[in-house]
Design an enzyme around this catalytic site. Sequence first.
Site, PDB file in Angstrom:
ATOM      1  N   ARG A  35      -9.620  -3.427  -5.434  1.00  0.00           N
ATOM      2  CA  ARG A  35     -10.026  -2.072  -5.010  1.00  0.00           C
ATOM      3  C   ARG A  35     -11.432  -1.736  -5.514  1.00  0.00           C
ATOM      4  O   ARG A  35     -12.146  -0.958  -4.883  1.00  0.00           O
ATOM      5  CB  ARG A  35      -9.024  -1.034  -5.513  1.00  0.00           C
ATOM      6  N   LYS A 203      11.112   1.012   1.322  1.00  0.00           N
ATOM      7  CA  LYS A 203      11.135   2.483   1.294  1.00  0.00           C
ATOM      8  C   LYS A 203      11.241   3.072   2.689  1.00  0.00           C
ATOM      9  O   LYS A 203      10.258   3.245   3.409  1.00  0.00           O
ATOM     10  CB  LYS A 203       9.852   3.001   0.622  1.00  0.00           C
ATOM     11  N   GLY A 357       1.214  -3.019  -0.943  1.00  0.00           N
ATOM     12  CA  GLY A 357       1.188  -3.871  -2.137  1.00  0.00           C
ATOM     13  C   GLY A 357       1.812  -5.240  -1.962  1.00  0.00           C
ATOM     14  O   GLY A 357       1.183  -6.273  -2.190  1.00  0.00           O
ATOM     15  N   GLY A 380       0.604   3.689   0.960  1.00  0.00           N
ATOM     16  CA  GLY A 380       1.117   4.935   1.537  1.00  0.00           C
ATOM     17  C   GLY A 380       0.161   5.525   2.561  1.00  0.00           C
ATOM     18  O   GLY A 380       0.592   6.017   3.611  1.00  0.00           O
TER      19      GLY A 380
HETATM   20  C1  3PG Z   1      -1.822   3.977  -4.178  1.00  0.00           C
HETATM   21  O1  3PG Z   1      -1.858   3.104  -5.050  1.00  0.00           O
HETATM   22  O2  3PG Z   1      -1.082   3.902  -3.172  1.00  0.00           O
HETATM   23  C2  3PG Z   1      -2.759   5.132  -4.293  1.00  0.00           C
HETATM   24  O3  3PG Z   1      -3.595   5.001  -5.390  1.00  0.00           O
HETATM   25  C3  3PG Z   1      -2.047   6.453  -4.310  1.00  0.00           C
HETATM   26  O4  3PG Z   1      -1.296   6.593  -5.484  1.00  0.00           O
HETATM   27  P1  3PG Z   1      -0.141   7.689  -5.566  1.00  0.00           P
HETATM   28  O5  3PG Z   1       0.962   7.211  -4.670  1.00  0.00           O
HETATM   29  O6  3PG Z   1       0.262   7.746  -7.019  1.00  0.00           O
HETATM   30  O7  3PG Z   1      -0.703   8.985  -5.078  1.00  0.00           O
END
Ligand code: 3PG
Length: 399
Positions: A35, A203, A357, A380
Amino acid sequence: MTSITKARNLAGKVVLVRVDFNVPIKKKKVLDDSRLLASLPTIQYLMKKGAKVVLMTHIGRPDGKIVASLKVDPVVERLSELLKKKVKKLETENWRLTDAKKVSLLKEINNLRPGQVAMMENMRFAKDEAKDTGTLSQELATLGDLFVLDGFAVAHRSSASVSGIPKYIKGYSGLLLTKEIAGLTRVLHDTKGSFVAVLGGAKMETKIPVMKNLVEKADALLIGGGIVNTYLLAKGYKIGDSLVDKNFQLPSLTYCKRKNVIKPLDVVVGTKDGKKVRVVKIKKTPHEVCKKGEGIFDIGPETLRLYATYIKDAKTLVWNGAMGFFEQKPYDVATLTIARLVASRSKGQAYGVIGGGETLQAMDMVGMTDDIDLVSTGGGAMLEFLAGEILPGIYALNQ
Ligand code: 3PG
């Protein structure tokens, strides 16, 4: 959105840049710097233009508390190495600053040299970060001349440093954000030829909205993971201790009955530790797939062959989510095979996008990440975008 490349006269200006450097850290070392690498072009662009660059990120979910293990210092150190220039750490862990301290922070920022990079402490140490309507948004805005959102991965969060600041100063999209939005928009609105989406993972609350949107757009939606298990349970199959989300049985039935949703013909069952492994065919009428103490841990070989025929014809490919419990052998077969198939078809025959991920981890395991057209940094955020939702960070840049 206006790209930062459209902003004029950046020299000497303070540019507040919201990145997403929410990266794994162990023993004060960054374990995965992808990132950081992804946002380097934006940071280097601003440095070259002579801007005073002030970076903001969150790490983890400290929810307004100061957590020592979630401080940004390891990120500052790794970023300094990548930029080959020392990044200055701004001591902003406590946002309940007195006026005098705020003024001294402002001075510290203004005293940065053109082209110098600084970084604030973990934004989520501030209680107000969780909302974009509080005073923190305004206070942050007073520190800079303009704002850049580069962290696509956090664009789905409405928070002070993401969607709050551009309510007060002009906001631009960074190079990474622009690239990710362009790639994902192409997938949703500009597909040519066959559009195939592969959706797996666990999920359900994030996958069902994506199914709802993609079922209207994709030529084929190939499913694996928890979506399959939940669907089979809802149909009345006996699936032992397979991972399911009982709250999503009805929507899984609704979307899985659509013709373009391609479901497994067979699955791999066994115990969680990779024993008693066997392939079970899924017959039309519900039956026992596995017993208690066992679960469905992968899609089967016949399914994989079927899915491969779709992937091999695709012109646009999106993949998010593992096909099974790929952390445990032999349940890694389908996920790693899908990774190879998607990568082999991308960059040329199809426009290939992956995100999330475990998807990135699987692609890394087969060593083919470089073969993908767009590797989204967002998990997300990518799912919400694909679900057709409006991301607050992007919305704020458009106001
Ligand atoms: C992630 O890793 O998906 C982002 O950094 C967002 O993190 P969060 O779900 O804790 O808001």
